[in-house]
Design a protein around this motif. Structure first.
Motif, mmCIF file in Angstrom:
data_model
loop_
_atom_site.group_PDB
_atom_site.id
_atom_site.type_symbol
_atom_site.label_atom_id
_atom_site.label_comp_id
_atom_site.label_asym_id
_atom_site.label_seq_id
_atom_site.Cartn_x
_atom_site.Cartn_y
_atom_site.Cartn_z
ATOM 1 N N VAL A 56 0.839 -1.205 0.000
ATOM 2 C CA VAL A 56 0.000 0.000 0.000
ATOM 3 C C VAL A 56 0.869 1.248 0.000
ATOM 4 C CG1 VAL A 56 -1.932 -1.097 1.219
ATOM 5 C CG2 VAL A 56 -0.136 0.025 2.528
ATOM 6 N N GLN A 57 0.220 2.380 -0.292
ATOM 7 C CA GLN A 57 0.844 3.681 -0.129
ATOM 8 C C GLN A 57 -0.104 4.566 0.657
ATOM 9 O OE1 GLN A 57 1.826 4.892 -4.170
ATOM 10 N NE2 GLN A 57 3.903 4.147 -3.883
ATOM 11 N N HIS A 58 0.471 5.476 1.437
ATOM 12 C CA HIS A 58 -0.312 6.453 2.190
ATOM 13 C C HIS A 58 -0.587 7.620 1.242
ATOM 14 C CE1 HIS A 58 -1.491 9.422 5.122
ATOM 15 N NE2 HIS A 58 -1.361 8.541 6.118
ATOM 16 N N PRO A 59 -1.853 7.993 1.028
ATOM 17 C CA PRO A 59 -2.166 9.029 0.041
ATOM 18 C C PRO A 59 -1.594 10.409 0.362
ATOM 19 C CG PRO A 59 -4.092 8.535 1.370
ATOM 20 C CD PRO A 59 -3.045 7.509 1.721
ATOM 21 N N ASP A 60 -1.356 10.693 1.635
ATOM 22 C CA ASP A 60 -0.838 12.003 2.035
ATOM 23 C C ASP A 60 0.660 11.999 2.300
ATOM 24 O OD1 ASP A 60 -3.455 13.013 1.929
ATOM 25 O OD2 ASP A 60 -3.829 12.375 3.998
ATOM 26 N N ARG A 61 1.291 10.828 2.233
ATOM 27 C CA ARG A 61 2.720 10.727 2.556
ATOM 28 C C ARG A 61 3.462 9.890 1.505
ATOM 29 N NH1 ARG A 61 4.159 12.930 7.516
ATOM 30 N NH2 ARG A 61 6.107 12.895 6.375
ATOM 31 N N PRO A 62 3.518 10.365 0.270
ATOM 32 C CA PRO A 62 4.218 9.595 -0.769
ATOM 33 C C PRO A 62 5.702 9.405 -0.447
ATOM 34 C CG PRO A 62 3.700 11.806 -1.550
ATOM 35 C CD PRO A 62 2.989 11.624 -0.230
ATOM 36 N N ASP A 63 6.256 10.290 0.381
ATOM 37 C CA ASP A 63 7.662 10.180 0.772
ATOM 38 C C ASP A 63 7.941 8.945 1.623
ATOM 39 O OD1 ASP A 63 6.013 11.802 2.560
ATOM 40 O OD2 ASP A 63 7.804 12.036 3.791
ATOM 41 N N TRP A 64 6.903 8.321 2.170
ATOM 42 C CA TRP A 64 7.083 7.104 2.957
ATOM 43 C C TRP A 64 7.347 5.898 2.076
ATOM 44 C CZ3 TRP A 64 2.752 7.160 7.241
ATOM 45 C CH2 TRP A 64 3.023 8.199 8.138
ATOM 46 N N GLY A 65 7.059 6.013 0.786
ATOM 47 C CA GLY A 65 7.251 4.898 -0.132
ATOM 48 C C GLY A 65 6.151 3.862 0.011
ATOM 49 N N THR A 66 6.401 2.716 -0.577
ATOM 50 C CA THR A 66 5.449 1.611 -0.513
ATOM 51 C C THR A 66 5.614 0.889 0.811
ATOM 52 O OG1 THR A 66 5.520 1.359 -2.905
ATOM 53 C CG2 THR A 66 4.730 -0.531 -1.653
ATOM 54 N N ILE B 156 -6.643 -4.970 12.179
ATOM 55 C CA ILE B 156 -7.524 -5.438 13.249
ATOM 56 C C ILE B 156 -8.408 -4.290 13.710
ATOM 57 C CG2 ILE B 156 -7.631 -6.439 15.558
ATOM 58 C CD1 ILE B 156 -4.788 -7.583 14.979
ATOM 59 N N GLY B 157 -9.691 -4.452 13.540
ATOM 60 C CA GLY B 157 -10.643 -3.450 14.011
ATOM 61 C C GLY B 157 -10.434 -2.065 13.430
ATOM 62 N N GLY B 158 -9.994 -1.992 12.186
ATOM 63 C CA GLY B 158 -9.800 -0.692 11.556
ATOM 64 C C GLY B 158 -8.454 -0.050 11.842
ATOM 65 N N GLU C 41 10.377 3.800 3.737
ATOM 66 C CA GLU C 41 11.153 4.961 4.177
ATOM 67 C C GLU C 41 10.791 5.482 5.568
ATOM 68 O OE1 GLU C 41 13.716 5.933 2.452
ATOM 69 O OE2 GLU C 41 13.255 4.601 0.777
ATOM 70 N N GLU C 42 9.693 4.998 6.163
ATOM 71 C CA GLU C 42 9.235 5.522 7.454
ATOM 72 C C GLU C 42 9.288 4.491 8.571
ATOM 73 O OE1 GLU C 42 7.761 8.336 10.154
ATOM 74 O OE2 GLU C 42 8.699 8.549 8.201
ATOM 75 N N GLY C 43 9.252 3.218 8.206
ATOM 76 C CA GLY C 43 9.228 2.164 9.210
ATOM 77 C C GLY C 43 7.797 1.774 9.548
ATOM 78 N N LYS C 44 7.626 1.159 10.707
ATOM 79 C CA LYS C 44 6.316 0.641 11.106
ATOM 80 C C LYS C 44 5.423 1.760 11.632
ATOM 81 C CE LYS C 44 6.177 -3.482 12.607
ATOM 82 N NZ LYS C 44 6.267 -4.721 13.392
ATOM 83 N N VAL C 45 4.212 1.838 11.054
ATOM 84 C CA VAL C 45 3.249 2.883 11.410
ATOM 85 C C VAL C 45 1.883 2.229 11.595
ATOM 86 C CG1 VAL C 45 2.116 5.001 10.630
ATOM 87 C CG2 VAL C 45 4.499 4.589 10.029
ATOM 88 N N THR C 46 1.166 2.621 12.651
ATOM 89 C CA THR C 46 -0.208 2.165 12.840
ATOM 90 C C THR C 46 -1.143 3.279 12.400
ATOM 91 O OG1 THR C 46 0.433 0.745 14.673
ATOM 92 C CG2 THR C 46 -1.900 1.282 14.487
ATOM 93 N N ILE C 47 -2.082 2.939 11.527
ATOM 94 C CA ILE C 47 -2.960 3.923 10.889
ATOM 95 C C ILE C 47 -4.400 3.653 11.282
ATOM 96 C CG2 ILE C 47 -3.842 4.662 8.637
ATOM 97 C CD1 ILE C 47 -0.963 4.039 7.605
ATOM 98 N N PHE D 105 -7.436 6.439 4.027
ATOM 99 C CA PHE D 105 -7.747 5.343 3.120
ATOM 100 C C PHE D 105 -6.505 5.024 2.306
ATOM 101 C CE2 PHE D 105 -11.708 7.465 4.139
ATOM 102 C CZ PHE D 105 -12.419 6.390 4.638
ATOM 103 N N LEU D 106 -5.859 3.924 2.672
ATOM 104 C CA LEU D 106 -4.624 3.521 2.022
ATOM 105 C C LEU D 106 -4.894 3.088 0.582
ATOM 106 C CD1 LEU D 106 -3.129 1.541 4.998
ATOM 107 C CD2 LEU D 106 -2.404 3.780 4.177
#
Length: 62
Positions: A14-24, A31-33, A41-47, A53-54
């Motif tokens: 996936v890609q984050h629509p607002d953070r293209p600099d994070w890469g794929t 789990i539960g949204g 480029e950013e590491g592990k992120v919980t969204i 909407f990824l």
């Protein structure tokens, strides 16, 4: 429209629509949204899937 994030499964790219600099990123869990993604480029992120909407990536070269 149904929540497309609900279709995301571990291993999907996936890609984050607002953070293209994070890469794929690769989905680690959904789990539960709350979606945990390991971004190149950013590491592990919980969204919060109710707020962001990824974008699924089907071409791994992106």
């Amino acid at each position: 429209m149904e929540d497309m994030n609900a279709l995301l499964e571990p291993g999907m790219l996936v890609q984050h629509p607002d953070r293209p600099d994070w890469g794929t990123g690769q989905v680690q869990s959904n789990i539960g949204g709350r979606i945990t993604v390991n971004f190149r480029e950013e590491g592990k992120v919980t969204i919060d899937g109710t707020r962001v909407f990824l974008v699924p990536v089907f071409d791994a070269s992106s």
